[in-house]
Design a protein around this motif. Structure first.
Motif, PDB file in Angstrom:
ATOM      1  N   GLY A 192      54.745  16.657 -14.804  1.00 23.74           N
ATOM      2  CA  GLY A 192      54.880  16.362 -13.386  1.00 23.74           C
ATOM      3  C   GLY A 192      54.385  14.949 -13.133  1.00 23.74           C
ATOM      4  O   GLY A 192      55.135  14.048 -12.781  1.00 23.74           O
ATOM      5  N   ASN A 222      57.097  11.845 -12.658  1.00 24.43           N
ATOM      6  CA  ASN A 222      58.377  12.301 -13.211  1.00 24.43           C
ATOM      7  C   ASN A 222      59.384  12.351 -12.062  1.00 24.43           C
ATOM      8  O   ASN A 222      59.593  13.387 -11.427  1.00 24.43           O
ATOM      9  CB  ASN A 222      58.243  13.670 -13.863  1.00 24.43           C
ATOM     10  CG  ASN A 222      59.548  14.135 -14.510  1.00 24.43           C
ATOM     11  OD1 ASN A 222      60.606  13.538 -14.308  1.00 24.43           O
ATOM     12  ND2 ASN A 222      59.464  15.190 -15.301  1.00 24.43           N
ATOM     13  N   SER A 269      52.741  20.919  -5.056  1.00 25.52           N
ATOM     14  CA  SER A 269      52.121  21.483  -6.249  1.00 25.52           C
ATOM     15  C   SER A 269      52.866  20.989  -7.481  1.00 25.52           C
ATOM     16  O   SER A 269      54.102  20.940  -7.495  1.00 25.52           O
ATOM     17  CB  SER A 269      52.165  23.016  -6.189  1.00 25.52           C
ATOM     18  OG  SER A 269      51.599  23.588  -7.346  1.00 25.52           O
ATOM     19  N   PHE A 270      52.115  20.603  -8.511  1.00 23.64           N
ATOM     20  CA  PHE A 270      52.744  20.088  -9.736  1.00 23.64           C
ATOM     21  C   PHE A 270      51.733  20.129 -10.876  1.00 23.64           C
ATOM     22  O   PHE A 270      50.552  20.439 -10.688  1.00 23.64           O
ATOM     23  CB  PHE A 270      53.242  18.649  -9.536  1.00 23.64           C
ATOM     24  CG  PHE A 270      52.196  17.696  -9.026  1.00 23.64           C
ATOM     25  CD1 PHE A 270      51.322  17.065  -9.901  1.00 23.64           C
ATOM     26  CD2 PHE A 270      52.069  17.448  -7.665  1.00 23.64           C
ATOM     27  CE1 PHE A 270      50.350  16.203  -9.444  1.00 23.64           C
ATOM     28  CE2 PHE A 270      51.095  16.578  -7.190  1.00 23.64           C
ATOM     29  CZ  PHE A 270      50.235  15.950  -8.081  1.00 23.64           C
ATOM     30  N   GLU A 271      52.222  19.777 -12.055  1.00 20.15           N
ATOM     31  CA  GLU A 271      51.416  19.773 -13.277  1.00 20.15           C
ATOM     32  C   GLU A 271      50.973  18.350 -13.596  1.00 20.15           C
ATOM     33  O   GLU A 271      51.791  17.437 -13.645  1.00 20.15           O
ATOM     34  CB  GLU A 271      52.269  20.330 -14.412  1.00 20.15           C
ATOM     35  CG  GLU A 271      51.606  20.410 -15.754  1.00 20.15           C
ATOM     36  CD  GLU A 271      52.554  20.983 -16.802  1.00 20.15           C
ATOM     37  OE1 GLU A 271      52.639  22.218 -16.905  1.00 20.15           O
ATOM     38  OE2 GLU A 271      53.224  20.185 -17.486  1.00 20.15           O
ATOM     39  N   ALA A 316      47.168  20.103  -7.928  1.00 16.81           N
ATOM     40  CA  ALA A 316      47.529  19.549  -9.235  1.00 16.81           C
ATOM     41  C   ALA A 316      46.867  20.401 -10.313  1.00 16.81           C
ATOM     42  O   ALA A 316      45.639  20.519 -10.354  1.00 16.81           O
ATOM     43  CB  ALA A 316      47.073  18.099  -9.353  1.00 16.81           C
ATOM     44  N   ILE A 330      61.504  15.921 -10.567  1.00 17.86           N
ATOM     45  CA  ILE A 330      60.771  16.445  -9.418  1.00 17.86           C
ATOM     46  C   ILE A 330      61.192  15.674  -8.166  1.00 17.86           C
ATOM     47  O   ILE A 330      60.781  14.517  -7.963  1.00 17.86           O
ATOM     48  CB  ILE A 330      59.248  16.350  -9.638  1.00 17.86           C
ATOM     49  CG1 ILE A 330      58.862  17.151 -10.896  1.00 17.86           C
ATOM     50  CG2 ILE A 330      58.486  16.860  -8.421  1.00 17.86           C
ATOM     51  CD1 ILE A 330      57.400  17.152 -11.214  1.00 17.86           C
TER      52      ILE A 330
END
Length: 539
Positions: free
Chosen positions: A433, A300, A384-386, A413, A304
């Protein structure tokens, strides 16, 4: 934990209960089939979101739609294009004008199918109000992009009815693969009279009008969709199956058991890591074949900022252990992917690969840590992300492996699972993310993959990749008449996207179907197209 001994009375009771349960499990449960009919129970991975050919976008939706509606061409049993609504066509010497001669055919309500239904459909999918995620495929028609962007009227699109049974399409550039593309749902007609009467509600049972082998009779949300043979279909006399029930089967292990018990005749997936076991326990059911499809991850980049940095994208891509994922987790013949276009694609020149493809994993992960450090990420500022995924078993396995690979380079993650329709809606809305998806070829040409990354593609360019050089190469390929030169231009375009780390290719997909040996007419093919028109069941 300690174990207690069980009394003989309790043991006997448990044995009786187990006997009753086993009897219940052994009972075959499938919808009733009227006397004298041939009925097919068909399992697919998820519930369709729509059966409208111009607003749907998932493979499981297309499976059903293509049994209801026919375009100008359709799939042979081998998955190659053959005449459907068009009986023949001619092409102008410059390859820009195609004239199609339509057969005498009717919609399922008895109204004639005309060239106007095609013109209406193409204007409808390009209409900005429709917001079709597949509108970009119709950019091939003259003025298609301008119409979709609202800078030209709907009447400007290069499609016109010369008469009720003659359709003329004018293209922006030559496209020798057009018969392949016309099999796709985005080029299907829709019943103008029904859409004008019901609007988007025309797809409901009782209103749905089709011109293919079947007509829609029931949609019990979350349970099944029922279609029955369409008596107005032009080849109805040669359609064997009278009635089909399509069942959403997200739990692939349960679906496997349902096929084994005879509750399903077909299921369009099975869990990859059960391949060896299934070959031992259900050898006559297992159908696996290399596919024109690639599993990949998308960034994304819109929301982001970290993903706009090529160092971050490269670190995340090169740290993934594709050999472990394919050889140890999936184990059904998938191949590690270091490019986007799968081998075997027609008109494909092999050679495009990520710039780091030949390095050992340990060296790649060490380099990834340095790239992240240079981009400002480390123990004091971890990335850090989804990681948002659909909740299919293979995707869950993939996500867990990738999560571990990224943890090894200091990346956090967080896996978020959604039902398939919800996950893809999130991807379209950029509510993720990194997302995990697979792309199955809409038609057998590299453009079906590479076109996803054009800056004007829209919703399905999930990573919002934009590179003017890439766009120019694809435009040049569109206008190159020499097939060898065109293939090389497309290879250069793919290499440009891989150099930019536009996405993370993971593996080349293997089609995995469970098909009862009672089914006849099923032919394994790379596109994984199996139209019910060709199927039958042994009694």
């Amino acid at each position: 934990m300690a174990f207690k001994s069980l009394s003989p009375v309790l043991l006997a009771g448990l044995g009786a209960a187990a006997f009753v349960l086993a009897g219940c499990q052994a009972k075959v449960s499938r919808p009733p089939c009227p006397a004298g009919e041939v009925c097919l129970a068909y399992g697919s991975s998820q519930e369709p979101g729509s059966l409208d050919p111009q607003t749907s976008n998932l493979v499981d939706e297309f499976t059903i739609i293509a049994d209801l509606i026919f375009g100008l061409t359709t799939d042979s049993p081998e998955g190659t294009p053959i005449p459907a609504m068009a009986t023949s066509w001619e092409t102008s010497p410059d390859g820009l004008t195609w004239t199609f001669h339509l057969r005498d055919a009717k919609w399922s309500d008895g109204v004639p199918v005309t060239a106007d239904d095609f013109v209406f459909a193409y204007r409808r999918i390009l209409d900005p109000k429709t917001a079709s995620i597949y509108a970009y495929l119709i950019y091939l028609l003259k003025n298609g992009q301008a119409v979709n962007e609202g800078t030209a009227p709907l009447s400007a699109v290069g499609a016109r009815a010369l008469d009720a049974r003659t359709l003329e399409l004018t293209l922006e550039h030559p496209a020798p693969y057009l018969p392949e593309l016309l099999k796709h749902q985005s080029f299907f007609p829709v019943p103008k009279h029904a859409v004008e009467k019901w609007g988007d509600g025309w797809v409901k049972p009782g209103r749905y009008v089709s011109n293919g082998p079947y007509r829609l009779t029931r949609w019990a949300l979350g349970d099944h969709i029922e279609v029955v043979k369409n008596p107005h279909f032009y080849d109805a006399a040669n359609v064997c199956v009278d009635r089909i029930h399509y069942f959403p089967t997200p739990d692939s292990v349960m679906a496997e058991r349902r096929v084994q018990r005879g509750e399903l005749d077909v299921n369009t997936s099975f869990q990859s890591n059960r391949f060896t076991r299934l070959k031992e326990t259900m050898p006559d059911f297992v159908r696996a074949k290399n596919s024109l499809a690639t599993a990949y991850l998308s960034f994304n980049t819109r929301d982001i900022p970290a993903f706009r940095d090529i160092r971050v994208r490269r670190a995340l891509s090169q740290s993934v252990d594709r050999e472990f994922i394919t050889g140890k987790l999936m184990r059904a013949g998938q191949l590690p992917a270091y490019g986007f276009v799968p081998p075997g694609t027609a008109g494909y020149a092999q050679g495009a690969r990520t710039v780091w493809a030949g390095k050992p994993l340990a060296a790649r992960q060490a380099e990834a840590r340095q790239l992240l450090k240079a981009a400002g990420h480390g123990p004091d500022n971890p990335l850090s992300f989804e990681l948002k995924i659909a909740n299919s078993p293979d995707t869950i396995l993939l996500a867990s492996a990738v999560q571990a690979d990224w943890a090894a380079i200091g990346v956090d993650a967080r896996i978020v699972q959604n039902e398939g329709q919800i996950a893809f809606a999130a991807y379209r809305n950029r509510d993720f993310g990194i997302g995990a998806m697979s792309w199955y070829a809409d038609f057998n040409d590299p453009v079906t993959f590479l076109g996803l990354l054009k800056s004007d593609t829209g919703g399905q360019n999930y990573g919002d990749y934009k590179n003017p050089t890439y766009d120019a190469l694809l435009d040049a390929a569109d206008r190159e008449p020499d097939a060898v030169k065109r293939a090389d231009i497309l290879r250069r375009a793919e290499q440009a996207a891989l150099n930019d780390e536009a996405l993370i290719p993971i593996y080349y997909v293997v089609n995995r179907n469970l098909v009862s040996p009672k089914i006849t007419g099923w032919v394994d093919n790379v596109g994984n197209f199996h139209r019910a028109r060709w199927l039958c069941l042994k009694k």
